[in-house]
Design a protein around this motif. Structure first.
Motif, PDB file in Angstrom:
ATOM      1  N   PRO A 158     -15.353   5.149  -4.691  1.00  0.00           N
ATOM      2  CA  PRO A 158     -14.910   6.788  -5.086  1.00  0.00           C
ATOM      3  C   PRO A 158     -13.043   6.385  -4.398  1.00  0.00           C
ATOM      4  CG  PRO A 158     -16.759   7.021  -4.126  1.00  0.00           C
ATOM      5  CD  PRO A 158     -17.017   5.686  -4.442  1.00  0.00           C
ATOM      6  N   ASP A 159     -12.541   7.712  -5.289  1.00  0.00           N
ATOM      7  CA  ASP A 159     -11.219   6.773  -4.016  1.00  0.00           C
ATOM      8  C   ASP A 159     -11.045   7.742  -2.472  1.00  0.00           C
ATOM      9  OD1 ASP A 159      -9.993   6.984  -6.549  1.00  0.00           O
ATOM     10  OD2 ASP A 159      -8.695   8.445  -7.197  1.00  0.00           O
ATOM     11  N   GLU A 160     -11.838   8.938  -2.578  1.00  0.00           N
ATOM     12  CA  GLU A 160     -12.135   9.273  -1.234  1.00  0.00           C
ATOM     13  C   GLU A 160     -12.633   8.298  -0.094  1.00  0.00           C
ATOM     14  OE1 GLU A 160     -15.911  10.865  -3.303  1.00  0.00           O
ATOM     15  OE2 GLU A 160     -13.362  10.741  -3.652  1.00  0.00           O
ATOM     16  N   ASP A 161     -13.156   7.491  -0.900  1.00  0.00           N
ATOM     17  CA  ASP A 161     -13.809   6.478   0.056  1.00  0.00           C
ATOM     18  C   ASP A 161     -13.105   4.511   0.085  1.00  0.00           C
ATOM     19  OD1 ASP A 161     -16.153   7.493   1.024  1.00  0.00           O
ATOM     20  OD2 ASP A 161     -17.546   7.371  -1.024  1.00  0.00           O
ATOM     21  N   ASN A 162     -12.630   4.877  -1.220  1.00  0.00           N
ATOM     22  CA  ASN A 162     -11.564   3.791  -0.797  1.00  0.00           C
ATOM     23  C   ASN A 162     -10.109   4.038   0.057  1.00  0.00           C
ATOM     24  OD1 ASN A 162     -10.071   1.170  -1.290  1.00  0.00           O
ATOM     25  ND2 ASN A 162     -10.515   1.401  -3.773  1.00  0.00           N
ATOM     26  N   ILE A 163     -10.095   3.118   1.861  1.00  0.00           N
ATOM     27  CA  ILE A 163      -9.058   3.100   2.319  1.00  0.00           C
ATOM     28  C   ILE A 163      -7.551   2.917   1.236  1.00  0.00           C
ATOM     29  CG2 ILE A 163      -9.051   1.415   3.359  1.00  0.00           C
ATOM     30  CD1 ILE A 163      -8.186   3.116   5.977  1.00  0.00           C
ATOM     31  N   LEU A 164      -7.723   1.656   0.323  1.00  0.00           N
ATOM     32  CA  LEU A 164      -6.678   0.912  -0.334  1.00  0.00           C
ATOM     33  C   LEU A 164      -5.879   2.895  -0.960  1.00  0.00           C
ATOM     34  CD1 LEU A 164      -8.007  -2.084  -0.840  1.00  0.00           C
ATOM     35  CD2 LEU A 164      -6.986  -1.602   0.992  1.00  0.00           C
ATOM     36  N   HIS A 165      -6.850   3.405  -1.619  1.00  0.00           N
ATOM     37  CA  HIS A 165      -6.438   4.055  -2.127  1.00  0.00           C
ATOM     38  C   HIS A 165      -5.927   5.100  -1.583  1.00  0.00           C
ATOM     39  CE1 HIS A 165      -9.047   3.543  -6.414  1.00  0.00           C
ATOM     40  NE2 HIS A 165      -8.804   2.413  -6.137  1.00  0.00           N
ATOM     41  N   GLN A 166      -5.971   5.698   0.068  1.00  0.00           N
ATOM     42  CA  GLN A 166      -5.846   6.908   0.201  1.00  0.00           C
ATOM     43  C   GLN A 166      -4.608   6.080   0.450  1.00  0.00           C
ATOM     44  OE1 GLN A 166      -8.727   7.151   3.524  1.00  0.00           O
ATOM     45  NE2 GLN A 166     -10.498   7.548   1.739  1.00  0.00           N
ATOM     46  N   ILE A 167      -3.758   4.909   0.758  1.00  0.00           N
ATOM     47  CA  ILE A 167      -2.886   4.991   1.718  1.00  0.00           C
ATOM     48  C   ILE A 167      -1.534   4.597   0.023  1.00  0.00           C
ATOM     49  CG2 ILE A 167      -1.404   2.616   2.174  1.00  0.00           C
ATOM     50  CD1 ILE A 167      -3.728   2.023   3.834  1.00  0.00           C
ATOM     51  N   LEU A 168      -2.236   4.381  -1.165  1.00  0.00           N
ATOM     52  CA  LEU A 168      -0.959   4.768  -2.336  1.00  0.00           C
ATOM     53  C   LEU A 168      -0.052   5.228  -2.218  1.00  0.00           C
ATOM     54  CD1 LEU A 168      -3.128   3.290  -5.208  1.00  0.00           C
ATOM     55  CD2 LEU A 168      -0.985   2.061  -4.049  1.00  0.00           C
ATOM     56  N   PRO A 169       1.177   5.419  -2.161  1.00  0.00           N
ATOM     57  CA  PRO A 169       1.768   6.508  -2.062  1.00  0.00           C
ATOM     58  C   PRO A 169       2.372   7.581  -3.272  1.00  0.00           C
ATOM     59  CG  PRO A 169       3.762   4.357  -2.796  1.00  0.00           C
ATOM     60  CD  PRO A 169       2.019   3.851  -2.450  1.00  0.00           C
ATOM     61  N   ASP A 170       2.421   8.689  -2.854  1.00  0.00           N
ATOM     62  CA  ASP A 170       2.158   9.268  -4.186  1.00  0.00           C
ATOM     63  C   ASP A 170       3.797  10.073  -4.351  1.00  0.00           C
ATOM     64  OD1 ASP A 170       2.948  11.166  -1.795  1.00  0.00           O
ATOM     65  OD2 ASP A 170       0.914  12.026  -1.831  1.00  0.00           O
ATOM     66  N   LYS A 171       3.570  11.215  -5.009  1.00  0.00           N
ATOM     67  CA  LYS A 171       5.521  11.998  -5.409  1.00  0.00           C
ATOM     68  C   LYS A 171       5.778  12.773  -4.352  1.00  0.00           C
ATOM     69  CE  LYS A 171       4.619  14.441  -9.158  1.00  0.00           C
ATOM     70  NZ  LYS A 171       4.413  15.093 -10.193  1.00  0.00           N
ATOM     71  N   ILE A 172       4.890  12.353  -3.175  1.00  0.00           N
ATOM     72  CA  ILE A 172       6.033  12.784  -1.962  1.00  0.00           C
ATOM     73  C   ILE A 172       7.102  12.012  -1.347  1.00  0.00           C
ATOM     74  CG2 ILE A 172       5.426  13.779  -0.011  1.00  0.00           C
ATOM     75  CD1 ILE A 172       3.278  15.518  -0.917  1.00  0.00           C
ATOM     76  N   SER A 173       6.366  10.945  -1.337  1.00  0.00           N
ATOM     77  CA  SER A 173       6.358   9.543  -0.431  1.00  0.00           C
ATOM     78  C   SER A 173       7.977   9.683  -1.343  1.00  0.00           C
ATOM     79  CB  SER A 173       5.508   8.299  -1.088  1.00  0.00           C
ATOM     80  OG  SER A 173       4.379   9.171  -0.420  1.00  0.00           O
ATOM     81  N   TYR A 174       8.236   9.056  -2.690  1.00  0.00           N
ATOM     82  CA  TYR A 174       9.168   8.942  -3.254  1.00  0.00           C
ATOM     83  C   TYR A 174      10.316   9.367  -3.031  1.00  0.00           C
ATOM     84  CZ  TYR A 174       6.334   4.799  -5.283  1.00  0.00           C
ATOM     85  OH  TYR A 174       6.179   3.483  -5.572  1.00  0.00           O
TER      86      TYR A 174
END
Length: 225
Positions: A51-67
């Motif tokens: 699940p996303d909350e346990d997947n550190i790779l998903h947690q690092i993915l950029p979001d709209k705030i990043s861009y």
């Protein structure tokens, strides 16, 4: 997350073009979290089932705030450069927008679908970069938004008052001989779109002043009366 904090720091720092480039370098690390963290392809594949909350790779993915933060970094390059480097900031911002669209449509990141705020951020960069074609490029972006909204049925990119006022401003500030007429046509287009109910963006004092400024700058004082 911590990566966004670093990106925001670069965006707000007085580092000019270097700040924007460093912010974009951090983005590259976020877009490839497995390589950034040294996770093997096998382990990365296995982590996809978490699940996303346990997947550190998903947690690092950029979001709209990043861009959006990086777009602001490009906007801020203009006040810190005096040797012409800022002239391609608008192009850099538009390239990043296209990259977001490709990442979203390609299924690589479902959380970065560009919206009105994203497009407005790119328009802000065009308005500050001093590029000779900033007005024309801004109007093309507005046309794209209207196309996505009217023909594509995408309510997330409906132009608002900030959109129209930014494009009118960018056209008015260009040195093109026809900029007053183009600014006026866009104002009339905004009025008609509002009156027809297509958009909720109603022309305001900023809209009208930008058109008047275009005539005063390029059409002579009598044209602004």
């Amino acid at each position: 997350n911590s990566f966004n904090t670093v990106i925001k720091a670069y965006a707000n720092a007085k580092g000019g073009r270097n700040g924007a480039q460093n912010a974009q370098r951090i983005l590259g690390m976020m877009e490839d979290p497995a390589s950034t963290l040294g996770v093997s392809p096998e382990d990365a594949l296995a982590m996809q089932t978490l699940p996303d909350e346990d997947n550190i790779l998903h947690q690092i993915l950029p979001d709209k705030i990043s861009y959006t933060s990086i777009l602001m970094a490009w906007a801020n390059t203009n006040s810190h450069s005096n040797n012409g480097e800022q002239s391609n900031a608008g192009e850099k911002a538009e390239e990043l927008l296209k990259h977001m669209v490709a990442m979203y449509r390609g299924g690589k990141n479902g959380g970065i679908k560009p919206d009105t705020v994203t497009y407005n951020a790119v328009l802000k960069v065009w308005g500050k970069c001093g590029h000779p074609n900033a007005g024309e490029r801004s109007e093309s972006l507005l046309d794209k938004m209207l196309q996505l909204y009217e023909k594509g049925g995408d309510p997330d990119v409906i132009p608002d008052d900030v959109t129209f006022n930014s494009v009118i401003h960018n056209i008015a500030n260009s040195n093109a001989a026809d900029s007053p007429q183009r600014a006026m046509r866009l104002l009339e287009r905004m009025e008609k779109s509002y009156e027809s109910g297509l958009i909720r963006a109603k022309p305001d004092i900023i809209s009208y002043n930008s058109v008047l400024n275009a005539f005063a700058k390029n059409g002579g004082p009598e044209s602004a009366q």
